[in-house]
Design a protein around this motif. Sequence first.
Motif, PDB file in Angstrom:
ATOM      1  N   ALA A  82       1.924   9.366   3.840  1.00 36.78           N
ATOM      2  CA  ALA A  82       2.194  10.669   4.479  1.00 36.78           C
ATOM      3  C   ALA A  82       3.510  10.617   5.252  1.00 36.78           C
ATOM      4  N   VAL A  83       3.775   9.495   5.912  1.00 36.70           N
ATOM      5  CA  VAL A  83       5.033   9.375   6.669  1.00 36.70           C
ATOM      6  C   VAL A  83       6.211   9.442   5.696  1.00 36.70           C
ATOM      7  N   ALA A  84       6.119   8.689   4.602  1.00 35.11           N
ATOM      8  CA  ALA A  84       7.225   8.675   3.622  1.00 35.11           C
ATOM      9  C   ALA A  84       7.443  10.076   3.068  1.00 35.11           C
ATOM     10  N   SER A  85       6.349  10.778   2.802  1.00 31.66           N
ATOM     11  CA  SER A  85       6.508  12.109   2.220  1.00 31.66           C
ATOM     12  C   SER A  85       7.055  13.101   3.250  1.00 31.66           C
ATOM     13  N   ALA A  86       6.652  12.982   4.520  1.00 35.10           N
ATOM     14  CA  ALA A  86       7.188  13.873   5.570  1.00 35.10           C
ATOM     15  C   ALA A  86       8.686  13.612   5.767  1.00 35.10           C
ATOM     16  N   ILE A  87       9.065  12.345   5.744  1.00 34.59           N
ATOM     17  CA  ILE A  87      10.489  12.014   5.914  1.00 34.59           C
ATOM     18  C   ILE A  87      11.293  12.619   4.762  1.00 34.59           C
ATOM     19  N   HIS A  88      10.755  12.491   3.557  1.00 26.95           N
ATOM     20  CA  HIS A  88      11.485  13.028   2.407  1.00 26.95           C
ATOM     21  C   HIS A  88      11.581  14.550   2.487  1.00 26.95           C
TER      22      HIS A  88
ATOM     23  N   ASN B  27      15.029   8.785   0.944  1.00 30.67           N
ATOM     24  CA  ASN B  27      14.053   8.149   0.088  1.00 30.67           C
ATOM     25  C   ASN B  27      13.369   7.005   0.848  1.00 30.67           C
ATOM     26  N   ALA B  28      12.172   7.267   1.350  1.00 28.58           N
ATOM     27  CA  ALA B  28      11.462   6.241   2.109  1.00 28.58           C
ATOM     28  C   ALA B  28      10.473   5.526   1.187  1.00 28.58           C
ATOM     29  N   ARG B  29      10.357   4.195   1.357  1.00 29.71           N
ATOM     30  CA  ARG B  29       9.433   3.411   0.540  1.00 29.71           C
ATOM     31  C   ARG B  29       8.547   2.577   1.463  1.00 29.71           C
ATOM     32  N   ILE B  30       7.516   1.964   0.874  1.00 24.49           N
ATOM     33  CA  ILE B  30       6.524   1.284   1.718  1.00 24.49           C
ATOM     34  C   ILE B  30       6.485  -0.213   1.453  1.00 24.49           C
ATOM     35  N   LYS B  31       6.614  -0.963   2.539  1.00 25.58           N
ATOM     36  CA  LYS B  31       6.375  -2.404   2.442  1.00 25.58           C
ATOM     37  C   LYS B  31       4.905  -2.619   2.778  1.00 25.58           C
ATOM     38  N   TRP B  32       4.179  -3.294   1.863  1.00 22.05           N
ATOM     39  CA  TRP B  32       2.740  -3.465   2.070  1.00 22.05           C
ATOM     40  C   TRP B  32       2.444  -4.126   3.409  1.00 22.05           C
TER      41      TRP B  32
ATOM     42  N   VAL C 185       7.081   1.662   6.745  1.00 20.69           N
ATOM     43  CA  VAL C 185       7.903   2.608   5.988  1.00 20.69           C
ATOM     44  C   VAL C 185       9.369   2.183   6.137  1.00 20.69           C
ATOM     45  N   LEU C 186      10.024   2.030   4.986  1.00 20.51           N
ATOM     46  CA  LEU C 186      11.390   1.501   4.972  1.00 20.51           C
ATOM     47  C   LEU C 186      12.365   2.521   4.392  1.00 20.51           C
ATOM     48  N   ILE C 187      13.599   2.463   4.884  1.00 18.22           N
ATOM     49  CA  ILE C 187      14.691   3.169   4.207  1.00 18.22           C
ATOM     50  C   ILE C 187      15.755   2.114   3.926  1.00 18.22           C
ATOM     51  N   GLU C 188      16.123   2.013   2.678  1.00 19.48           N
ATOM     52  CA  GLU C 188      17.072   0.977   2.229  1.00 19.48           C
ATOM     53  C   GLU C 188      16.685  -0.392   2.779  1.00 19.48           C
ATOM     54  N   GLY C 189      15.385  -0.699   2.726  1.00 14.55           N
ATOM     55  CA  GLY C 189      14.901  -2.035   3.099  1.00 14.55           C
ATOM     56  C   GLY C 189      14.719  -2.246   4.590  1.00 14.55           C
ATOM     57  N   LEU C 190      15.050  -1.256   5.407  1.00  9.67           N
ATOM     58  CA  LEU C 190      14.931  -1.424   6.862  1.00  9.67           C
ATOM     59  C   LEU C 190      13.787  -0.563   7.396  1.00  9.67           C
TER      60      LEU C 190
END
Length: 248
Positions: A82-88, A94-99, A103-108
């Motif tokens: 939900a956080v990644a989708s709200a950010i987008h 483009n937010a992605r998820i580290k298990w 929530v990461l953007i460009e690995g951070l």
Amino acid sequence: MALGQPIHRFEEVLSTNAVALDLHHRGASEGTLVVADAQTRGRGRLGREWISPSGVNLYCSYILRAGNPEWISWVPLIASMAVASAIHAETELNARIKWPNDVLIEGLKVAGVLAETVSDGGEVQRVILGIGVNVNMPIASLPSSVQSTTTSLFEHLGESIDRNQLLTRLTDALDAQYQNFWNSDTSDIVREYLSISDTIGRRVIAHLPVGGPVEGLADGIESDGSLRLRRGQGDMEIIRSADIVHLR
Ligand code: BTN
């Protein structure tokens, strides 16, 4: 039940999770949302501190139903989706998820999730879902020890964004995930999680709460959200909790 209602807003608290827990003990209902401008004892996963300066970021906690054990194990993963989708939705970043739920953007790391259960007599009554998003915080204001792994939306956009608007997006996205979980099969949720996972398919080191670090290929997600790690000889390890380092 409407997620995000009622809202309790504060200038400064120790931790929004602690306030939500207190409100629960005073009879607050499912869906209650606590938001603060600053936290003086912001809590992170694995007993860490969550740096929570005033007036720049989002610090919030929702009181959620306990549901069943499957739901409880999925709450943090669903929250990170939900956080990644709200950010987008709010920024097109483009937010992605580290298990499991960074929530990461460009690995951070731009956001974190802390889900805590509330039990009475061994039975889980509620889940307190805490979410912190680094919104308008300049990374140069952070201790140098975390600067190389942390980011904020401001760092990528070059301008500040409205924290309230992001909170509305987040509540809407969480609500959608909430409904989705109860109305669909776990395999659909797994598929959606995999589509924004930054971990699956990578070599990682998993720092387990007990025992040494283990290295392997992050191979997939189990139906309860655990991580499947393929070790050297093809042995599989199922990991329920760990701090993951992406290798490449
Ligand atoms: C993590 O370590 O990644 C989890 C961070 C969770 C931080 C949020 S901020 C709002 C809520 N209140 C807290 O004290 N922690 C969570």
